[in-house]
Design a protein around this motif. Structure first.
Motif, PDB file in Angstrom:
ATOM      1  N   ILE A   1       0.852  -1.192   0.000  1.00 55.20           N
ATOM      2  CA  ILE A   1       0.000   0.000   0.000  1.00 55.20           C
ATOM      3  C   ILE A   1       0.889   1.243   0.000  1.00 55.20           C
ATOM      4  CG2 ILE A   1      -1.719   1.324   1.292  1.00 55.20           C
ATOM      5  CD1 ILE A   1      -2.795  -1.276   2.388  1.00 55.20           C
ATOM      6  N   PRO A   2       0.712   2.143  -0.958  1.00 53.44           N
ATOM      7  CA  PRO A   2       1.534   3.359  -0.976  1.00 53.44           C
ATOM      8  C   PRO A   2       1.230   4.252   0.216  1.00 53.44           C
ATOM      9  CG  PRO A   2      -0.193   3.479  -2.639  1.00 53.44           C
ATOM     10  CD  PRO A   2      -0.235   2.093  -2.087  1.00 53.44           C
ATOM     11  N   ARG A   3       2.221   5.041   0.589  1.00 54.94           N
ATOM     12  CA  ARG A   3       2.105   5.933   1.744  1.00 54.94           C
ATOM     13  C   ARG A   3       1.927   7.372   1.284  1.00 54.94           C
ATOM     14  NH1 ARG A   3       3.611   5.624   6.949  1.00 54.94           N
ATOM     15  NH2 ARG A   3       4.580   3.593   6.577  1.00 54.94           N
ATOM     16  N   ALA A   4       0.997   8.070   1.911  1.00 52.89           N
ATOM     17  CA  ALA A   4       0.823   9.499   1.667  1.00 52.89           C
ATOM     18  C   ALA A   4       1.608  10.276   2.711  1.00 52.89           C
ATOM     19  CB  ALA A   4      -0.652   9.874   1.743  1.00 52.89           C
ATOM     20  N   LEU A   5       2.539  11.113   2.273  1.00 53.80           N
ATOM     21  CA  LEU A   5       3.253  11.978   3.210  1.00 53.80           C
ATOM     22  C   LEU A   5       2.447  13.238   3.508  1.00 53.80           C
ATOM     23  CD1 LEU A   5       6.966  11.697   2.022  1.00 53.80           C
ATOM     24  CD2 LEU A   5       5.849  10.540   3.928  1.00 53.80           C
ATOM     25  N   VAL A   6       1.718  13.725   2.506  1.00 53.25           N
ATOM     26  CA  VAL A   6       0.829  14.874   2.693  1.00 53.25           C
ATOM     27  C   VAL A   6      -0.554  14.431   2.224  1.00 53.25           C
ATOM     28  CG1 VAL A   6       0.404  17.292   2.156  1.00 53.25           C
ATOM     29  CG2 VAL A   6       2.760  16.439   2.263  1.00 53.25           C
TER      30      VAL A   6
ATOM     31  N   PHE B   1      15.879   7.989   8.180  1.00 51.12           N
ATOM     32  CA  PHE B   1      15.520   9.016   7.203  1.00 51.12           C
ATOM     33  C   PHE B   1      14.023   9.044   6.925  1.00 51.12           C
ATOM     34  CE2 PHE B   1      14.828  10.457   2.831  1.00 51.12           C
ATOM     35  CZ  PHE B   1      15.365  11.736   2.913  1.00 51.12           C
ATOM     36  N   THR B   2      13.433   7.874   6.688  1.00 51.99           N
ATOM     37  CA  THR B   2      12.017   7.853   6.310  1.00 51.99           C
ATOM     38  C   THR B   2      11.132   8.397   7.428  1.00 51.99           C
ATOM     39  OG1 THR B   2      11.863   5.549   7.046  1.00 51.99           O
ATOM     40  CG2 THR B   2      12.282   5.933   4.703  1.00 51.99           C
ATOM     41  N   ARG B   3      11.421   8.025   8.677  1.00 53.15           N
ATOM     42  CA  ARG B   3      10.570   8.501   9.780  1.00 53.15           C
ATOM     43  C   ARG B   3      10.750   9.994  10.018  1.00 53.15           C
ATOM     44  NH1 ARG B   3      10.860   3.077   8.827  1.00 53.15           N
ATOM     45  NH2 ARG B   3       9.216   1.978   9.974  1.00 53.15           N
ATOM     46  N   VAL B   4      11.969  10.486   9.917  1.00 49.51           N
ATOM     47  CA  VAL B   4      12.190  11.917  10.110  1.00 49.51           C
ATOM     48  C   VAL B   4      11.454  12.717   9.035  1.00 49.51           C
ATOM     49  CG1 VAL B   4      13.927  13.748  10.048  1.00 49.51           C
ATOM     50  CG2 VAL B   4      14.368  11.654  11.345  1.00 49.51           C
ATOM     51  N   MET B   5      11.491  12.256   7.793  1.00 47.23           N
ATOM     52  CA  MET B   5      10.817  12.987   6.730  1.00 47.23           C
ATOM     53  C   MET B   5       9.296  12.905   6.867  1.00 47.23           C
ATOM     54  SD  MET B   5      13.184  14.522   5.397  1.00 47.23           S
ATOM     55  CE  MET B   5      12.053  15.419   4.336  1.00 47.23           C
ATOM     56  N   ARG B   6       8.778  11.785   7.350  1.00 44.13           N
ATOM     57  CA  ARG B   6       7.334  11.720   7.616  1.00 44.13           C
ATOM     58  C   ARG B   6       6.949  12.784   8.638  1.00 44.13           C
ATOM     59  NH1 ARG B   6       6.877   5.209   8.645  1.00 44.13           N
ATOM     60  NH2 ARG B   6       7.797   4.558   6.647  1.00 44.13           N
ATOM     61  N   GLU B   7       7.776  12.946   9.657  1.00 42.92           N
ATOM     62  CA  GLU B   7       7.505  13.943  10.682  1.00 42.92           C
ATOM     63  C   GLU B   7       7.558  15.358  10.105  1.00 42.92           C
ATOM     64  OE1 GLU B   7       7.128  13.402  14.590  1.00 42.92           O
ATOM     65  OE2 GLU B   7       6.021  12.192  13.143  1.00 42.92           O
ATOM     66  N   ALA B   8       8.509  15.608   9.226  1.00 43.58           N
ATOM     67  CA  ALA B   8       8.642  16.947   8.641  1.00 43.58           C
ATOM     68  C   ALA B   8       7.407  17.316   7.825  1.00 43.58           C
ATOM     69  CB  ALA B   8       9.898  17.006   7.768  1.00 43.58           C
ATOM     70  N   PHE B   9       6.971  16.415   6.958  1.00 44.47           N
ATOM     71  CA  PHE B   9       5.802  16.706   6.131  1.00 44.47           C
ATOM     72  C   PHE B   9       4.539  16.826   6.983  1.00 44.47           C
ATOM     73  CE2 PHE B   9       8.497  15.096   2.640  1.00 44.47           C
ATOM     74  CZ  PHE B   9       8.250  16.076   1.695  1.00 44.47           C
ATOM     75  N   GLN B  10       4.420  15.986   8.001  1.00 44.90           N
ATOM     76  CA  GLN B  10       3.227  16.045   8.843  1.00 44.90           C
ATOM     77  C   GLN B  10       3.173  17.352   9.628  1.00 44.90           C
ATOM     78  OE1 GLN B  10       2.217  13.325  12.434  1.00 44.90           O
ATOM     79  NE2 GLN B  10       1.333  12.296  10.647  1.00 44.90           N
ATOM     80  N   ALA B  11       4.314  17.807  10.126  1.00 47.95           N
ATOM     81  CA  ALA B  11       4.348  19.072  10.862  1.00 47.95           C
ATOM     82  C   ALA B  11       3.877  20.230   9.991  1.00 47.95           C
ATOM     83  CB  ALA B  11       5.761  19.339  11.379  1.00 47.95           C
TER      84      ALA B  11
ATOM     85  N   GLU C   1       1.888  19.960   7.163  1.00 43.16           N
ATOM     86  CA  GLU C   1       0.471  19.822   6.821  1.00 43.16           C
ATOM     87  C   GLU C   1      -0.429  20.164   8.003  1.00 43.16           C
ATOM     88  OE1 GLU C   1      -2.519  17.057   4.273  1.00 43.16           O
ATOM     89  OE2 GLU C   1      -0.983  15.975   5.403  1.00 43.16           O
ATOM     90  N   PHE C   2       0.019  19.866   9.209  1.00 40.03           N
ATOM     91  CA  PHE C   2      -0.781  20.161  10.394  1.00 40.03           C
ATOM     92  C   PHE C   2      -0.685  21.627  10.810  1.00 40.03           C
ATOM     93  CE2 PHE C   2      -1.148  15.672  12.457  1.00 40.03           C
ATOM     94  CZ  PHE C   2      -1.663  15.184  11.261  1.00 40.03           C
ATOM     95  N   GLY C   3       0.111  22.418  10.091  1.00 42.79           N
ATOM     96  CA  GLY C   3       0.211  23.842  10.376  1.00 42.79           C
ATOM     97  C   GLY C   3       0.783  24.149  11.745  1.00 42.79           C
ATOM     98  N   GLU C   4       1.793  23.405  12.153  1.00 42.39           N
ATOM     99  CA  GLU C   4       2.322  23.572  13.500  1.00 42.39           C
ATOM    100  C   GLU C   4       3.099  24.879  13.652  1.00 42.39           C
ATOM    101  OE1 GLU C   4       4.526  20.089  14.565  1.00 42.39           O
ATOM    102  OE2 GLU C   4       2.733  18.819  14.656  1.00 42.39           O
ATOM    103  N   SER C   5       2.963  25.471  14.815  1.00 42.07           N
ATOM    104  CA  SER C   5       3.717  26.677  15.152  1.00 42.07           C
ATOM    105  C   SER C   5       5.176  26.298  15.396  1.00 42.07           C
ATOM    106  CB  SER C   5       3.145  27.305  16.418  1.00 42.07           C
ATOM    107  OG  SER C   5       3.379  26.453  17.537  1.00 42.07           O
ATOM    108  N   PRO C   6       6.086  27.283  15.432  1.00 39.30           N
ATOM    109  CA  PRO C   6       7.487  26.964  15.746  1.00 39.30           C
ATOM    110  C   PRO C   6       7.628  26.229  17.077  1.00 39.30           C
ATOM    111  CG  PRO C   6       7.345  29.170  14.844  1.00 39.30           C
ATOM    112  CD  PRO C   6       5.931  28.702  15.041  1.00 39.30           C
ATOM    113  N   GLU C   7       6.827  26.601  18.055  1.00 35.40           N
ATOM    114  CA  GLU C   7       6.904  25.934  19.359  1.00 35.40           C
ATOM    115  C   GLU C   7       6.442  24.481  19.259  1.00 35.40           C
ATOM    116  OE1 GLU C   7       5.446  28.846  18.780  1.00 35.40           O
ATOM    117  OE2 GLU C   7       6.953  30.169  19.700  1.00 35.40           O
TER     118      GLU C   7
END
Length: 370
Positions: free
Chosen positions: A60-65, A257-267, A269-275
């Motif tokens: 199953i393909p994974r959606a990063l965004v 690498f894969t988990r760190v990049m998943r976190e970057a894209f999710q942050a 898309e979720f519109g997270e503040s710098p904090e």
């Protein structure tokens, strides 16, 4: 009967070019073949018992965004269901025997016995003899994964798909859920079916809720079951990294690498503040460094390092499982081995040799070439 395997698998090459990649195994005195890696368009885990084919489960393909991925991937209604953190199992009945196939197509003696204890599937397979129940086996007592669910005491099986045994064609989502309910088979949680333009927002809200509860993620499916995407929570990314960096020389680099990049894209898309992003980074860093520190200390103290599991079954089934692992070259450290009634309970660690040996080498003054 000798089958035309090129026709069965719709190959554009000679059948032997595919069949040579199958491994041969034995189960209860019966020989079978399974495909440990995808080849020539045939799914990993495809198995052949005499002339009976059990197709592997498709990747199953994974959606990063989520939002653009859902828009690009789906044209009609989208079902959102839970993705569980266990191990993928396909259940098929062949010549009257219920068999449990792992992702690689191996018929696991322990899983076969366990689902036989957990489920009464006689009526289902009497009515659907050529279908396969695809699901996740979860819980603290299994030989492959370590994630616990509070609602599961020992082990449980949850269906996420029903497919034709030979063609791999899926049953549509509504019918599959009705079928499971009719035959008393547990299904993964269903969070609703949405129009494509609403599915991404619903998926994001579901991910937020699952993340807060430390669960794995979701699978989005077209209602006909033909198309799917997966998306996972920050909690499971950290859990994966904690596991990987608890055994850093076995899994660390492949996971990082894969988990760190998943976190970057999710942050993003979720519109997270710098904090909020900084807090995500702190948790991520702790999931990497702290388990690695614990492992170095464990090796320094002479303790076993590896994946620890508990299994509970008929003594012959447990012995068959442990023998399989040893035959595959795994070194096992048995922590507990006892009887509870007519069942044998064994807690064992699959020794992570690379992590153990390299960590010991560096602790003894070994150097790194950089």
């Amino acid at each position: 009967m000798v089958r035309d395997w090129a026709a069965v698998f719709d190959l554009d090459t000679d059948a032997e070019d595919l069949l040579e990649h199958f491994d041969r195994e034995w189960f209860r005195g019966r020989s079978y073949r399974h495909l440990p890696d995808a080849r020539h368009g045939v799914e990993r885990g495809t198995a052949i018992f005499d002339d009976v084919v059990v197709r592997g489960y498709p990747s199953i393909p994974r959606a990063l965004v989520l939002e653009p991925a859902v828009e690009a991937h789906f044209e009609g209604p989208v079902a959102v269901e839970e993705k569980l953190d266990g191990y993928n199992v396909r259940l098929a009945r062949i010549d009257g025997d219920l068999l449990a196939f792992t992702r690689s197509g191996f018929v696991c003696p322990y899983t076969t016995a366990k689902v036989g204890e957990l489920l009464d599937l006689g009526d289902f397979f009497a009515d659907y003899p050529e279908q396969v129940l695809c699901g996740e086996l979860v819980g603290p007592e299994n030989p492959y994964t370590e994630h616990d669910y509070p609602e599961v005491e020992e082990a449980a099986f949850y269906v996420f798909d029903v497919r034709h045994r030979e063609t791999g064609d899926p049953m549509d989502v509504p019918r599959r859920r009705e079928c499971c309910a009719e035959y008393g088979v547990a299904s993964v949680s269903h969070y609703g079916t949405f129009a494509p333009e609403a599915a991404a927002e619903a998926a994001i809200e579901t991910i937020r809720d699952l993340d807060a509860r430390g669960r794995e993620g979701i699978v989005l499916k077209s209602v006909d079951g033909e198309r799917a995407l997966k998306h996972t929570t920050s909690a499971i990314h950290r859990s994966d990294l904690e596991h990987a960096f608890g055994l850093p020389f076995d899994y660390g680099r492949d996971f990082l690498f894969t988990r760190v990049m998943r976190e970057a894209f999710q942050a993003v898309e979720f519109g997270e503040s710098p904090e909020e992003a900084r807090e995500r980074a702190r948790k991520l860093g702790e999931s990497i460094l702290l388990p690695a520190v614990e492992t170095v200390r464990a090796v320094e103290a002479g303790e076993a390092v590896g994946d620890t599991h508990t299994v509970r079954a008929d003594p012959a089934v447990v012995e068959a499982l442990l023998s399989h692992f040893r035959d595959k070259g795994l070194k096992l450290a048995v922590e507990r081995d006892e009887r509870e009634g007519d069942r044998r309970v064994v807690e064992f660690t699959k020794i992570a040799r690379s992590t153990r040996d390299k960590t010991a080498y560096y602790l003894d003054g070994g150097t790194v070439d950089e």
